[in-house]
Scaffold this motif. Structure first.
Motif, short mmCIF file in Angstrom:
data_model
loop_
_atom_site.label_atom_id
_atom_site.label_comp_id
_atom_site.label_asym_id
_atom_site.label_seq_id
_atom_site.Cartn_x
_atom_site.Cartn_y
_atom_site.Cartn_z
N GLU A 143 0.83 -1.10 0.18
CA GLU A 143 0.11 -0.07 0.14
C GLU A 143 0.78 1.12 -0.03
O GLU A 143 1.62 1.40 0.98
CB GLU A 143 -0.83 -0.09 1.10
CG GLU A 143 -1.91 1.23 1.22
CD GLU A 143 -2.50 1.32 2.79
OE1 GLU A 143 -3.69 1.80 2.58
OE2 GLU A 143 -2.05 0.77 3.69
N GLN A 158 1.16 5.17 -6.54
CA GLN A 158 0.45 3.89 -7.28
C GLN A 158 1.52 3.58 -8.43
O GLN A 158 1.51 2.08 -8.26
CB GLN A 158 -0.91 4.36 -7.61
CG GLN A 158 -2.02 4.81 -6.70
CD GLN A 158 -2.35 3.70 -5.70
OE1 GLN A 158 -2.56 2.44 -6.23
NE2 GLN A 158 -2.43 4.04 -4.34
N PHE A 177 -5.20 -0.31 -3.03
CA PHE A 177 -5.58 1.10 -3.37
C PHE A 177 -6.27 1.65 -2.33
O PHE A 177 -7.55 1.46 -2.27
CB PHE A 177 -6.31 0.97 -4.70
CG PHE A 177 -6.57 2.35 -5.60
CD1 PHE A 177 -5.59 2.62 -6.25
CD2 PHE A 177 -7.31 3.23 -4.99
CE1 PHE A 177 -5.65 3.77 -7.38
CE2 PHE A 177 -7.57 4.58 -5.56
CZ PHE A 177 -6.74 5.03 -6.85
N CYS A 182 -4.23 7.86 -1.95
CA CYS A 182 -4.09 8.25 -3.13
C CYS A 182 -4.36 9.76 -3.52
O CYS A 182 -3.63 10.63 -4.05
CB CYS A 182 -4.67 7.34 -4.13
SG CYS A 182 -4.16 7.71 -5.92
N LYS A 192 -6.57 6.51 -12.11
CA LYS A 192 -5.54 5.46 -11.90
C LYS A 192 -6.55 4.06 -11.47
O LYS A 192 -5.87 3.21 -11.69
CB LYS A 192 -4.91 5.92 -10.51
CG LYS A 192 -3.96 6.93 -10.77
CD LYS A 192 -3.50 7.59 -9.42
CE LYS A 192 -2.37 8.57 -9.73
NZ LYS A 192 -2.88 9.81 -10.54
N ILE A 200 -4.80 -4.66 -8.68
CA ILE A 200 -5.54 -4.19 -7.49
C ILE A 200 -6.11 -5.01 -6.81
O ILE A 200 -6.94 -5.81 -7.22
CB ILE A 200 -6.45 -2.80 -7.41
CG1 ILE A 200 -5.66 -1.41 -8.18
CG2 ILE A 200 -7.15 -2.72 -6.31
CD1 ILE A 200 -6.54 -0.41 -8.27
#
Length: 258
Positions: A143, A158, A177, A182, A192, A200
């Motif tokens: 993460e 990411q 995610f 983010c 994204k 993911i």
């Protein structure tokens, strides 16, 4: 339709920890996640899951000494043996709890330390973790975390997380995610999600900037939930936020999705 898991470390703090399972189930949650389950015997946690018909969606591998400032071990040079023991412990819990997603925290890097050396250690440790988890059908997730909440955390973006997973090359290594992190670091969440969805392994939500319920702040979650559905994501969405007041009283946002 999103499948929401309550994060019992951050939510339901008005209850003793073991009572949070029942509280989440009464509010309509079918899954739960926790940061670290290791203060309790795995069998006791499994009994709570079974009693309330809940799925353990995610937890973290041991991160070192949290109180002393550790925030993961995976990228930290010189602690490889400790990292391997942490994976062994995490997998023991995962087998009992039926958990299929294991978050491995990268750890911190100081300004005067070599990023190349940390990345080298990170790649080797993630390869070990993925291989160890594969026999049990467990996916390891990494993460990116924002440096406002966790200064010095090794993994923040990411695209970097996706590149690391690709370089390791393990089919059961994916990216977690977290929309909150983010948005703070990069924004442009929808682009994204479209770009990276195939890789993911878990999604988390919280309002930005205060990390409260997802019905307040700068992220349009109803739009994102519909987008995530349209992209074919069928995993859990973890509610990793700090309720503004009582947890149950703040779940009005969830009603339309249950």
């Amino acid at each position: 339709m999103p499948r929401f898991a309550a994060n019992l470390t951050m939510m339901y703090n008005e209850h003793p920890f073991l009572d949070r399972f029942g509280a989440a189930a009464r509010d309509g949650f079918k899954g739960v996640e926790v940061l670290f389950p290791y203060a309790f015997p795995a069998a006791g946690l499994k009994a709570r899951l079974d009693e309330h018909q809940l799925t353990q969606a995610l937890f973290n591998a041991p991160c070192g000494d949290w109180a002393a400032g550790d925030r993961g071990l995976a990228s930290v040079p010189g602690r490889e043996d400790e990292f391997r023991r942490s994976i062994d412990t995490a997998l023991e819990y995962a087998r009992v709890l039926g958990n299929r997603r294991l978050h491995v925290m990268a750890g911190l890097i100081a300004a005067d330390q070599s990023r190349e050396r940390h990345r080298e250690v990170y790649l080797k440790n993630l390869a070990y973790a993925a291989q160890a988890a594969q026999a049990d059908g467990i996916t390891v997730v990494i993460e990116p975390i924002n440096t406002r909440d966790m200064p010095g955390f090794f993994l923040n973006r990411q695209d970097d997380a996706q590149a690391i997973c690709a370089e390791v090359g393990a089919s059961n290594l994916k990216v977690q995610f977290d929309c909150y992190h983010c948005q703070i670091v990069e924004g442009d969440l929808a682009v994204k999600l479209r770009r990276d969805m195939a890789h993911i392994g878990h999604i988390q939500i919280a309002g930005v900037p205060e990390r409260h319920e997802p019905d307040i702040g700068e992220i349009n979650y109803p739009y994102l939930f519909e987008l995530i559905d349209s992209l074919g994501y069928d995993g859990w969405t973890g509610c990793e936020y700090r309720p503004r007041a009582g947890t149950s009283a703040g779940l009005g946002w969830l009603r339309r999705w249950l």
